[in-house]
Scaffold this active site. Sequence first.
Site, mmCIF file in Angstrom:
data_model
loop_
_atom_site.group_PDB
_atom_site.id
_atom_site.type_symbol
_atom_site.label_atom_id
_atom_site.label_comp_id
_atom_site.label_asym_id
_atom_site.label_seq_id
_atom_site.Cartn_x
_atom_site.Cartn_y
_atom_site.Cartn_z
ATOM 1 N N ASP A 8 0.847 -1.179 0.000
ATOM 2 C CA ASP A 8 0.000 0.000 0.000
ATOM 3 C C ASP A 8 0.894 1.245 0.000
ATOM 4 O OD1 ASP A 8 -2.410 1.488 0.178
ATOM 5 O OD2 ASP A 8 -2.081 1.732 2.332
ATOM 6 N N ASP A 10 -0.257 5.263 0.527
ATOM 7 C CA ASP A 10 -0.539 6.317 1.503
ATOM 8 C C ASP A 10 -0.669 5.703 2.892
ATOM 9 O OD1 ASP A 10 -1.095 8.723 2.642
ATOM 10 O OD2 ASP A 10 -2.913 9.125 1.491
ATOM 11 N N ASP A 204 -1.499 -0.192 5.921
ATOM 12 C CA ASP A 204 -1.715 0.547 7.168
ATOM 13 C C ASP A 204 -3.163 0.497 7.630
ATOM 14 O OD1 ASP A 204 -2.461 2.290 4.916
ATOM 15 O OD2 ASP A 204 -2.825 3.780 6.484
#
Length: 277
Positions: A8, A10, A204
């Site tokens: 991932d 961001d 995240d």
Amino acid sequence: MTKGFLIDMDGVIYGGDHLIPGADTFIAALQKREIPFLFLTNNSQRTPRDVVNKLAGLGIHAEEDNVFTSAIATGWFLSRLKPNGTAYVLGEGGLINSLHEHGYTLVTQNPDFVVVGEGRNFTLEMVNHAVDMILDGAKLIATNLDPSPKTKGWTNLGIKSVVAMIEEATGVKAFSVGKPSPVMMRVARKKLGLSSGNTTMIGDTMDTDILGGIQVGYRTVLTLSGVSKLKDLKRYAFAPDLIVNTVGELDLDAWMMEETQDNFEMSEKSLLTEAQY
């Protein structure tokens, strides 16, 4: 067998316009060792070239082939569901380019699909038009269903909000292609030529990255540098294989040496303990 990573962006590689410490050295280590990886993002606005340029500005060299977005996954999915079909699009450049590249024609009347992606350039009038098309029989597709961050000053309503509005107005449920959908997770893995057991998802967010990885049998690493925090984990009936503060803390040698998640002994840098669960 070859092992690799879906990563991932961001919250893992950067936060807004700032590089997360250690992310550049982690990516450089993957490149030096020729470990296959893809940046996996639900952001459907950007093209792969846009992503590469953003990374370059943060000091990370990448190729367009290292990028896989929900827009690319949506184009792939629709091209197999109905080759050379038509779509009415609420979205921006990344989604529009992907649909064109996968043989789709963008129309303003009688589309096969209404496709909703992230963006700020569509109006309530366009949403009303999309509602009429769906009531006339067009299928509703969402690139992803990421929620709004619910913070003051946020200038994007959020794709989940837009899709919810259309669903309520039509009584039709959208099919979402992006994380945690198995569609995006599996197509990305196959692009790397990996088996499920040799694929690691780093993210995240528990609700997208980690859930998506677990559902298709990948190993999962949660970074605490983005959305999900340690205090949030008690709400979930599933858990990542490893938790680190940032991706730079991941012990790549130890992770790559282990055969399966079942016998992986977590490093001292892991924050995951039985007490926290």
